[in-house]
Structures are given as structure tokens and as C-alpha cells.
Design a protein around this motif. Sequence first.
Motif, PDB file in Angstrom:
ATOM      1  N   THR A  32     -82.271 -34.693  12.683  1.00  0.00           N
ATOM      2  CA  THR A  32     -83.194 -34.769  11.557  1.00  0.00           C
ATOM      3  C   THR A  32     -84.324 -35.713  11.915  1.00  0.00           C
ATOM      4  N   GLY A  33     -85.517 -35.397  11.452  1.00  0.00           N
ATOM      5  CA  GLY A  33     -86.672 -36.258  11.695  1.00  0.00           C
ATOM      6  C   GLY A  33     -87.714 -36.086  10.610  1.00  0.00           C
ATOM      7  N   ARG A  34     -88.724 -36.954  10.633  1.00  0.00           N
ATOM      8  CA  ARG A  34     -89.804 -36.908   9.639  1.00  0.00           C
ATOM      9  C   ARG A  34     -91.025 -36.243  10.251  1.00  0.00           C
ATOM     10  N   ASP A  37     -94.805 -35.888   5.204  1.00  0.00           N
ATOM     11  CA  ASP A  37     -94.001 -36.374   4.077  1.00  0.00           C
ATOM     12  C   ASP A  37     -92.713 -35.573   3.902  1.00  0.00           C
ATOM     13  N   THR A  39     -88.797 -34.278   5.463  1.00  0.00           N
ATOM     14  CA  THR A  39     -87.677 -34.528   6.351  1.00  0.00           C
ATOM     15  C   THR A  39     -87.179 -33.170   6.819  1.00  0.00           C
ATOM     16  N   THR A  41     -84.497 -30.918   9.244  1.00  0.00           N
ATOM     17  CA  THR A  41     -83.233 -30.875   9.962  1.00  0.00           C
ATOM     18  C   THR A  41     -83.110 -29.519  10.642  1.00  0.00           C
ATOM     19  N   ARG A  69     -86.766 -31.087   3.404  1.00  0.00           N
ATOM     20  CA  ARG A  69     -86.751 -31.855   2.152  1.00  0.00           C
ATOM     21  C   ARG A  69     -88.104 -32.509   1.979  1.00  0.00           C
ATOM     22  N   GLN A  70     -88.719 -32.242   0.831  1.00  0.00           N
ATOM     23  CA  GLN A  70     -90.022 -32.824   0.524  1.00  0.00           C
ATOM     24  C   GLN A  70     -89.966 -33.306  -0.918  1.00  0.00           C
TER      25      GLN A  70
END
Length: 115
Positions: A32-34, A37, A39, A41, A69-70
Motif C-alpha cells: 500500500t502507498g500514497r 490524496d 491510498t 493497495t 481509498r480517498q
Amino acid sequence: MTTLTLLRRALLPLALLGGAHAATLDLKVGQTGRLGDATVTLLRAQDSRCPMNARCIQAGDLITSVLVRQGSRVRLLRLKLSNTTAQSAGLRISGATASMAGQRLPLTVTFSDGH
């Protein structure tokens, strides 16, 4: 015109170009990373692309399952890298490590925010 005004006019196009580059994120399956804005996976990757230094009848594809995911929004995306780069909701695959013929290396997928 003042020197400051001339300087601003000269530097503004350069500043705009600097913001035009896409942000990228390299992930292996399970990581997982950014990215901006969001995330991201990498849940799964299916790589049927022809390895480097090999003779193949068909080029193949790279298909990924990605959880994004935002804020409070969560999306499951299926992205495909082929001759035309796939993009969904501003996220796209911009590349992936290639394996050499006869070697099986851990796949790293590079995602881009599409800018």
C-alpha cells in the motif's frame, strides 16, 4: 513594466510546467502507498506479457486489482495495461517491471495519477 513584473511573466510558464508532471507510485502485490490524496493497495496482478528477450506470438496484458481509498470513499478498480494505457478515476498503470526470459522476478507495478 518593472523588473519584478517581467520576472514573474518569465517564470510563470516554468512554474506551470513543474506542476504538470504526474506523481507515480511503485507497488508489489500486497503493498500500500500514497498517491496524491489517495491510498492505493495492489491486491492482485495478472501478467501475461511477453518476457524480454523471448519470442512470443502475442504481446499479452497486465491486469491489476487495486483498492483505492480517498477520504471516506473506497473503490475497487480493475486496471489493464496494454497497447493503450488504461485510466480509471484518475489512476492509471504507467508501467511495470519486465521479466527476462527464464527468470521470474517479483512484479513491481508503477501507478500514476494521470496528470
